[in-house]
Design a protein around this motif. Structure first.
Motif, PDB file in Angstrom:
ATOM      1  N   LEU A 190     -23.193 -42.991  32.008  1.00 13.59           N
ATOM      2  CA  LEU A 190     -21.765 -42.759  32.241  1.00 13.59           C
ATOM      3  C   LEU A 190     -21.010 -42.617  30.923  1.00 13.59           C
ATOM      4  N   THR A 191     -21.387 -43.438  29.947  1.00 16.40           N
ATOM      5  CA  THR A 191     -20.716 -43.387  28.641  1.00 16.40           C
ATOM      6  C   THR A 191     -21.000 -42.083  27.919  1.00 16.40           C
ATOM      7  N   HIS A 192     -22.283 -41.710  27.845  1.00 13.52           N
ATOM      8  CA  HIS A 192     -22.661 -40.531  27.069  1.00 13.52           C
ATOM      9  C   HIS A 192     -22.229 -39.225  27.740  1.00 13.52           C
ATOM     10  N   MET A 198     -13.224 -41.664  33.741  1.00  9.10           N
ATOM     11  CA  MET A 198     -12.483 -41.514  34.991  1.00  9.10           C
ATOM     12  C   MET A 198     -12.063 -42.870  35.562  1.00  9.10           C
ATOM     13  N   PHE A 199     -12.731 -43.934  35.121  1.00 10.61           N
ATOM     14  CA  PHE A 199     -12.370 -45.284  35.549  1.00 10.61           C
ATOM     15  C   PHE A 199     -11.527 -46.010  34.500  1.00 10.61           C
ATOM     16  N   GLY A 200     -11.373 -45.398  33.338  1.00  8.79           N
ATOM     17  CA  GLY A 200     -10.635 -46.036  32.262  1.00  8.79           C
ATOM     18  C   GLY A 200     -11.307 -47.294  31.755  1.00  8.79           C
ATOM     19  N   GLN A 201     -12.646 -47.291  31.755  1.00 10.03           N
ATOM     20  CA  GLN A 201     -13.401 -48.469  31.370  1.00 10.03           C
ATOM     21  C   GLN A 201     -14.242 -48.204  30.120  1.00 10.03           C
ATOM     22  N   ASP A 202     -14.683 -49.291  29.501  1.00  6.18           N
ATOM     23  CA  ASP A 202     -15.573 -49.227  28.352  1.00  6.18           C
ATOM     24  C   ASP A 202     -16.948 -49.727  28.783  1.00  6.18           C
TER      25      ASP A 202
END
Length: 220
Positions: A190-192, A198-202
């Protein structure tokens, strides 16, 4: 009567040949690394299925026939590349580990080191999970695939052992290690790919929370 060195060629031959053999080995290793570096570029461009020995040889500045002096097939080259990558992963996971730390801290350190290796080296993730060819290890022999999988698994053995030290059964430790592995890889993908935005997450922060919750759950 003591024999002269000239009368015992076997006594001096190793001393004479050793530097030459070391030089030849160093040159051979350098050539193999050049081939591996070239092959990585070809695999990234064409995938394992699309790559061929002629393209790898051309990228490395060799003739195809010269390439066969070092590797029998593109699959063998791919396996060597992945083996090197997994060695680097193992070293990263175990770097700076102290025998004095407890199992909970070891799980946290090794899990985050595993995640961060692939976070900082996205091409290693592509290589390690066959993303150059649609996520399937096509073309690798079962023996080679099993060997590489075992090497990847070794990077997680410390986490499994630490879970057992915290009280997990062997079966539960394997299940939790598998879940941790899947959670890690999913967040990395998801990160790469940028999908996590889209979730505004790290992704790293989410994985760190997951690891802490796992440890708390096991310690109850």
């Amino acid at each position: 009567m003591k024999k002269s060195s000239s009368e015992n060629p076997q006594d001096v031959l190793p001393g004479i040949e050793e530097p030459r053999l070391l030089r030849l080995r160093a040159v051979k290793d350098m050539k193999r690394q050049m081939i591996l570096d070239a092959a990585r570029r070809v695999f990234e461009r064409d995938g394992l299925l699309g790559a061929n020995m002629r393209a790898i040889a051309s990228e490395a500045g060799y003739t195809a026939s010269a390439l066969y002096n070092h590797y029998a097939s593109k699959e063998e080259i791919y396996g060597d590349l992945l083996s090197q990558s997994l060695d680097r992963l193992y070293d990263a996971v175990h770097a700076g580990q102290s025998e004095k730390i407890g199992p909970a801290q070891r799980i946290e350190q090794q899990a985050m080191a595993f995640h961060d290796f692939y976070l900082d080296n996205p091409r290693e993730l592509d290589l390690g999970f066959y993303l150059f060819q649609g996520m399937k290890p096509l073309g690798l022999t079962p023996e080679l695939n099993d060997r590489l999988n075992r090497r990847l698994r070794e990077s997680l053995d410390g986490i499994e052992a630490s879970l057992i030290a915290l009280g997990c059964t062997k079966k539960a430790a394997v299940q939790e290690t598998t879940s941790l592995f899947g959670h890690c890889v999913g967040l990395l993908l998801l990160t790469h790919t940028g999908r996590i935005r889209m979730f505004g997450q790290d992704g790293r922060a989410l994985f760190a929370v997951y690891v802490k919750k796992l440890i708390q759950q096991v310690k109850k």
